[in-house]
Write a protein that holds these residues in place. Structure first.
Motif, PDB file in Angstrom:
ATOM      1  N   LEU A 396      19.031  26.960  31.093  1.00 58.49           N
ATOM      2  CA  LEU A 396      17.660  26.419  30.706  1.00 58.49           C
ATOM      3  C   LEU A 396      16.821  27.237  29.905  1.00 58.49           C
ATOM      4  CD1 LEU A 396      16.521  24.775  34.202  1.00 58.49           C
ATOM      5  CD2 LEU A 396      17.739  23.645  32.299  1.00 58.49           C
ATOM      6  N   SER A 397      17.187  28.689  30.230  1.00 55.64           N
ATOM      7  CA  SER A 397      16.203  29.837  29.310  1.00 55.64           C
ATOM      8  C   SER A 397      16.609  29.581  27.772  1.00 55.64           C
ATOM      9  CB  SER A 397      16.679  30.971  29.990  1.00 55.64           C
ATOM     10  OG  SER A 397      16.109  32.099  29.479  1.00 55.64           O
ATOM     11  N   SER A 398      17.761  29.136  27.628  1.00 59.47           N
ATOM     12  CA  SER A 398      18.140  29.187  26.174  1.00 59.47           C
ATOM     13  C   SER A 398      17.425  28.073  25.332  1.00 59.47           C
ATOM     14  CB  SER A 398      19.464  28.762  26.152  1.00 59.47           C
ATOM     15  OG  SER A 398      19.921  27.509  26.607  1.00 59.47           O
ATOM     16  N   ALA A 399      16.884  27.001  26.180  1.00 56.64           N
ATOM     17  CA  ALA A 399      15.992  26.196  25.358  1.00 56.64           C
ATOM     18  C   ALA A 399      14.622  26.399  25.440  1.00 56.64           C
ATOM     19  CB  ALA A 399      16.368  24.505  25.904  1.00 56.64           C
ATOM     20  N   LEU A 400      14.233  27.102  26.436  1.00 59.97           N
ATOM     21  CA  LEU A 400      12.720  27.727  26.809  1.00 59.97           C
ATOM     22  C   LEU A 400      12.389  28.659  25.767  1.00 59.97           C
ATOM     23  CD1 LEU A 400      12.574  27.362  30.561  1.00 59.97           C
ATOM     24  CD2 LEU A 400      11.354  26.047  28.925  1.00 59.97           C
ATOM     25  N   SER A 401      13.583  29.628  25.183  1.00 61.83           N
ATOM     26  CA  SER A 401      13.225  30.799  24.371  1.00 61.83           C
ATOM     27  C   SER A 401      13.884  30.420  22.882  1.00 61.83           C
ATOM     28  CB  SER A 401      13.681  31.774  24.973  1.00 61.83           C
ATOM     29  OG  SER A 401      14.732  31.605  25.326  1.00 61.83           O
ATOM     30  N   ASP A 402      13.994  29.205  22.549  1.00 63.87           N
ATOM     31  CA  ASP A 402      14.725  28.989  21.299  1.00 63.87           C
ATOM     32  C   ASP A 402      13.734  29.154  20.018  1.00 63.87           C
ATOM     33  OD1 ASP A 402      16.176  28.039  19.022  1.00 63.87           O
ATOM     34  OD2 ASP A 402      17.177  26.855  20.159  1.00 63.87           O
ATOM     35  N   PRO A 403      13.745  30.204  19.231  1.00 59.11           N
ATOM     36  CA  PRO A 403      12.909  30.379  18.265  1.00 59.11           C
ATOM     37  C   PRO A 403      12.852  29.225  17.180  1.00 59.11           C
ATOM     38  CG  PRO A 403      14.945  31.631  17.821  1.00 59.11           C
ATOM     39  CD  PRO A 403      15.061  31.156  19.202  1.00 59.11           C
ATOM     40  N   LYS A 404      13.912  28.202  17.108  1.00 62.27           N
ATOM     41  CA  LYS A 404      13.750  27.095  16.230  1.00 62.27           C
ATOM     42  C   LYS A 404      13.016  26.015  16.986  1.00 62.27           C
ATOM     43  CE  LYS A 404      18.654  28.041  14.665  1.00 62.27           C
ATOM     44  NZ  LYS A 404      20.090  27.582  14.572  1.00 62.27           N
ATOM     45  N   LEU A 405      12.605  26.140  18.234  1.00 62.91           N
ATOM     46  CA  LEU A 405      11.901  25.049  19.012  1.00 62.91           C
ATOM     47  C   LEU A 405      10.387  25.511  19.126  1.00 62.91           C
ATOM     48  CD1 LEU A 405      15.048  23.728  21.132  1.00 62.91           C
ATOM     49  CD2 LEU A 405      14.064  22.922  18.974  1.00 62.91           C
ATOM     50  N   TRP A 406      10.176  26.655  19.193  1.00 60.92           N
ATOM     51  CA  TRP A 406       8.896  27.048  19.495  1.00 60.92           C
ATOM     52  C   TRP A 406       8.241  27.828  18.549  1.00 60.92           C
ATOM     53  CZ3 TRP A 406       7.410  24.899  24.012  1.00 60.92           C
ATOM     54  CH2 TRP A 406       8.556  24.255  24.818  1.00 60.92           C
ATOM     55  N   LYS A 407       6.994  27.925  18.498  1.00 62.50           N
ATOM     56  CA  LYS A 407       6.194  28.689  17.359  1.00 62.50           C
ATOM     57  C   LYS A 407       6.319  30.345  17.681  1.00 62.50           C
ATOM     58  CE  LYS A 407       2.120  25.861  16.326  1.00 62.50           C
ATOM     59  NZ  LYS A 407       0.889  25.720  16.638  1.00 62.50           N
ATOM     60  N   ASN A 408       6.047  30.657  19.058  1.00 64.08           N
ATOM     61  CA  ASN A 408       6.223  32.047  19.257  1.00 64.08           C
ATOM     62  C   ASN A 408       7.097  32.104  20.637  1.00 64.08           C
ATOM     63  OD1 ASN A 408       4.322  33.176  17.047  1.00 64.08           O
ATOM     64  ND2 ASN A 408       3.024  31.706  18.553  1.00 64.08           N
ATOM     65  N   PRO A 409       8.209  31.850  20.665  1.00 62.40           N
ATOM     66  CA  PRO A 409       9.005  31.915  22.051  1.00 62.40           C
ATOM     67  C   PRO A 409       8.939  33.276  22.915  1.00 62.40           C
ATOM     68  CG  PRO A 409      10.507  32.230  20.108  1.00 62.40           C
ATOM     69  CD  PRO A 409       9.072  32.032  19.632  1.00 62.40           C
ATOM     70  N   ASN A 410       8.678  34.496  22.350  1.00 65.96           N
ATOM     71  CA  ASN A 410       8.959  35.684  22.969  1.00 65.96           C
ATOM     72  C   ASN A 410       7.608  36.295  23.619  1.00 65.96           C
ATOM     73  OD1 ASN A 410      11.803  35.717  22.608  1.00 65.96           O
ATOM     74  ND2 ASN A 410      11.576  36.461  20.530  1.00 65.96           N
ATOM     75  N   VAL A 411       6.408  35.591  23.305  1.00 63.95           N
ATOM     76  CA  VAL A 411       5.113  35.891  23.671  1.00 63.95           C
ATOM     77  C   VAL A 411       4.642  34.816  24.594  1.00 63.95           C
ATOM     78  CG1 VAL A 411       4.914  37.679  21.994  1.00 63.95           C
ATOM     79  CG2 VAL A 411       3.886  35.456  21.711  1.00 63.95           C
ATOM     80  N   LYS A 425       0.350  18.935  22.794  1.00 63.04           N
ATOM     81  CA  LYS A 425       1.638  18.468  22.099  1.00 63.04           C
ATOM     82  C   LYS A 425       2.826  18.611  22.886  1.00 63.04           C
ATOM     83  CE  LYS A 425       3.372  21.414  19.302  1.00 63.04           C
ATOM     84  NZ  LYS A 425       3.766  22.279  18.018  1.00 63.04           N
ATOM     85  N   LYS A 426       3.672  17.596  23.192  1.00 64.80           N
ATOM     86  CA  LYS A 426       4.747  17.783  23.966  1.00 64.80           C
ATOM     87  C   LYS A 426       6.044  18.473  23.321  1.00 64.80           C
ATOM     88  CE  LYS A 426       4.187  13.937  27.317  1.00 64.80           C
ATOM     89  NZ  LYS A 426       4.509  12.651  27.410  1.00 64.80           N
ATOM     90  N   ASN A 427       6.950  18.843  23.884  1.00 59.48           N
ATOM     91  CA  ASN A 427       8.080  19.617  23.266  1.00 59.48           C
ATOM     92  C   ASN A 427       9.318  19.189  24.142  1.00 59.48           C
ATOM     93  OD1 ASN A 427      10.268  21.302  22.246  1.00 59.48           O
ATOM     94  ND2 ASN A 427       8.674  22.696  21.551  1.00 59.48           N
ATOM     95  N   GLU A 428      10.494  18.557  23.456  1.00 61.46           N
ATOM     96  CA  GLU A 428      11.361  18.383  24.331  1.00 61.46           C
ATOM     97  C   GLU A 428      12.331  19.304  24.912  1.00 61.46           C
ATOM     98  OE1 GLU A 428      14.179  15.912  21.965  1.00 61.46           O
ATOM     99  OE2 GLU A 428      14.434  17.458  20.412  1.00 61.46           O
ATOM    100  N   ALA A 429      11.904  20.646  24.346  1.00 63.68           N
ATOM    101  CA  ALA A 429      12.638  21.936  24.941  1.00 63.68           C
ATOM    102  C   ALA A 429      12.047  22.458  26.000  1.00 63.68           C
ATOM    103  CB  ALA A 429      12.763  22.717  23.657  1.00 63.68           C
ATOM    104  N   PHE A 430      11.182  21.757  26.465  1.00 59.17           N
ATOM    105  CA  PHE A 430      10.458  22.176  27.854  1.00 59.17           C
ATOM    106  C   PHE A 430      11.184  21.818  29.025  1.00 59.17           C
ATOM    107  CE2 PHE A 430       7.054  21.833  31.298  1.00 59.17           C
ATOM    108  CZ  PHE A 430       6.861  22.745  31.236  1.00 59.17           C
ATOM    109  N   LEU A 431      12.124  22.392  29.445  1.00 57.88           N
ATOM    110  CA  LEU A 431      12.922  22.140  30.653  1.00 57.88           C
ATOM    111  C   LEU A 431      12.630  23.047  31.662  1.00 57.88           C
ATOM    112  CD1 LEU A 431      16.353  21.986  28.633  1.00 57.88           C
ATOM    113  CD2 LEU A 431      14.771  20.259  29.121  1.00 57.88           C
ATOM    114  N   ALA A 432      11.232  23.449  31.946  1.00 55.01           N
ATOM    115  CA  ALA A 432      11.031  24.343  33.236  1.00 55.01           C
ATOM    116  C   ALA A 432      11.353  23.527  34.427  1.00 55.01           C
ATOM    117  CB  ALA A 432       9.688  24.451  33.122  1.00 55.01           C
ATOM    118  N   PHE A 433      11.628  22.339  34.593  1.00 52.73           N
ATOM    119  CA  PHE A 433      12.023  21.340  35.763  1.00 52.73           C
ATOM    120  C   PHE A 433      13.500  20.920  35.815  1.00 52.73           C
ATOM    121  CE2 PHE A 433       7.323  21.288  35.680  1.00 52.73           C
ATOM    122  CZ  PHE A 433       6.840  21.641  36.946  1.00 52.73           C
ATOM    123  N   GLY A 434      14.302  21.410  34.658  1.00 52.27           N
ATOM    124  CA  GLY A 434      15.574  20.996  34.579  1.00 52.27           C
ATOM    125  C   GLY A 434      15.641  19.758  33.823  1.00 52.27           C
ATOM    126  N   LEU A 435      16.721  18.999  33.768  1.00 53.20           N
ATOM    127  CA  LEU A 435      16.983  17.729  33.162  1.00 53.20           C
ATOM    128  C   LEU A 435      17.992  16.998  33.794  1.00 53.20           C
ATOM    129  CD1 LEU A 435      18.825  18.161  29.683  1.00 53.20           C
ATOM    130  CD2 LEU A 435      18.792  19.923  31.457  1.00 53.20           C
TER     131      LEU A 435
END
Length: 496
Positions: A396-411, A425-435
């Motif tokens: 799941l971490s790979s989606a939550l920190s993908d630089p292609k899907l987030w403005k600032n993934p590492n901060v 704004k929703k983001n489909e890469a928000f998988l904090a609760f799994g899928l």
């Protein structure tokens, strides 16, 4: 005589070697079409190539070489890792049924005996999950009844922090107790006073369990469980403490059995036991005391640790970024005011606070690999063949920190959830609760708890640290099976 003994020994050794070679050949044939991955060694597999302190980081690096699906060997067991939003959706949504199994890790199996919501798969899991979701809804999940319980506990939490009167304190203990009480009210129909020694014990057991589960020792326990049966160590204290906790669950079940209301159950325990009576003539029923005990432990432990850890990490992040804390407070004053307790509906008028909470969940990344799955039948995936029973880890971490899907993934940046107009704004890469089918059962409850607790605390207090903000470390203390936040001290100053 000696010659005969040597001959027998030699024959026995030859037989052992033959069986071993046949087994290795069968294993090789069975797993020959698994996705590629780093080389492995006999017995230890790929362990030398994996950072056991942060395995999810190793998996992200491996994916750069082998792609979005690859295989690592943990000991003699192959584990398929799925990385990246597209692959995660293809596996756990498009092939949700095939990937919906649960890997039975030895520690989880030892604690639950193989019963309950967390470790089961197939029809057993479906029945227990369906019952739990329905029961939670009947008790007001997503409605005013549950919200009232959370609001009442939020008042208790605010009062408990007020007693420190701007003295230094550790917020962990209070956060654990508040969240535990909410889950406890649903399961047992009761809560505890914060000074109750029994509540302290329960929270200590949950902490001890998750720290061991997320430690390197916990990983080795799951890889070499037979060895740990003969060794002294922390695992013995963990298992003994959990057993005492489960004894309390059994006592609660005995207590409610004596005054059971099957028509209008007052809590999860009573509802489950009512269902046991309805299915008493079904020899294959999944509703029995062992599944009740294990499911209650699953809900109490996981429901407390994940939400409480996120809550105390949220305060640390507010201390680290005081400008964010100040902006949240201003929005609270504008929408809620300073006198009434926050409600979950308030979030619809509070886009910045909603974005902050989502960013806390994304940045904290408390479960980077989720709970491991297994495939329930042979499956073709991305051109590879994954045999039935193979362990699958959703990264799941790979989606939550993908630089292609987030403005600032590492901060830490709430702007990740805000558009150019300042709207949420929703983001489909928000998988904090799994899928997928095994996504977090308590997501609705956790979201409500986090919003109400977080806003109630910032409505009343300004939180500050005991060291300069630039020296505050927001990285996790344990980062293995899950990412557990560091213990820290802080100050809570009442707003005038």
């Amino acid at each position: 005589m000696i010659t005969s003994f040597l001959q027998i020994s030699l024959y026995f050794l030859i037989c052992l070697i033959t069986v071993f070679l046949l087994w290795k050949n069968w294993t090789k044939q069975k797993f020959r079409r698994l996705p590629p991955g780093p080389p492995s060694l006999p017995i230890i597999g790929s362990l030398l190539k994996i950072d056991l302190n942060k395995p999810y980081d190793t998996y992200r690096k491996i994916s750069e070489t082998y792609g979005s699906v690859f295989t690592v060997w943990l000991g003699d067991k192959p584990v398929v890792v799925v990385s990246g939003l597209e692959a995660l959706r293809n596996a756990f949504l498009n092939l949700g049924e095939e990937f919906s199994g649960r890997e039975t890790y030895p520690l989880l199996m030892h604690v639950t005996g193989g019963y309950g919501l967390l470790v089961n798969s197939g029809e057993t899991w479906k029945q227990l999950r369906r019952f739990t979701v329905t029961t939670f809804k009947n008790f007001g999940m997503g409605r005013q009844i549950i919200e009232n319980r959370i609001q009442e506990e939020a008042k208790n939490l605010v009062e408990a922090l007020s007693q420190f009167r701007e003295r230094m304190f550790n917020p962990k203990e209070m956060a654990d107790k508040a969240v535990f009480n909410v889950v406890c009210s649903i399961l047992f129909g009761r809560t505890f006073e914060y000074c109750d020694p029994q509540l302290n014990f329960f929270c200590d057991v949950i902490e001890l369990y998750f720290k061991f589960l997320c430690s390197i020792q916990g990983q080795f326990y799951n890889i070499f469980p037979t060895l740990f049966k003969f060794l002294p160590g922390k695992h013995r204290k963990v298992l003994e403490s959990v057993e005492i906790f489960k004894c309390y669950i059994r006592n609660q079940a005995d207590m409610w059995r004596k005054n059971l209301d099957t028509e209008f159950p007052r809590n999860y325990i009573e509802a489950f036991m009512g269902h046991m009576i309805k299915e008493k003539d079904n020899p294959n029923t999944e509703f029995h005391l062992k599944n009740l005990e294990a499911s209650a432990w699953n809900l109490l432990s996981a429901g407390t640790e994940t939400t409480a850890s996120t809550l105390r990490q949220s305060l640390l992040l507010m201390i680290k970024y005081p400008e964010v804390q100040e902006r949240v407070y201003k929005e609270i004053v504008e929408v809620i005011g300073t006198s009434r307790i926050p409600s979950f509906q308030d979030r619809l008028k509070m886009p910045y606070t909603d974005a902050v909470i989502h960013e806390i969940l994304r940045f904290t990344d408390i479960s980077p690999t989720g709970v491991p799955h297994k495939v329930l039948k042979d499956v073709e995936f991305k051109g590879y063949y994954i045999p039935e029973g193979t362990v699958v880890i959703p990264l799941l971490s790979s989606a939550l920190s993908d630089p292609k899907l987030w403005k600032n993934p590492n901060v830490f940046d709430p702007e990740n959830f805000l558009d150019e107009n300042g709207c949420f704004k929703k983001n489909e890469a928000f998988l904090a609760f799994g899928l997928g089918k095994r996504s977090c059962l308590g997501e609705g409850l956790a979201r409500m708890e986090l919003f109400i607790f977080f806003t109630a605390l910032l409505q009343k207090f300004t939180f500050s640290g005991t060291q300069p903000v630039e020296d505050i470390d927001t990285s996790p203390e344990f980062a293995c099976f899950g990412r557990l936040p560091r213990t820290y001290t802080c100050y809570a100053k009442h707003h005038p």
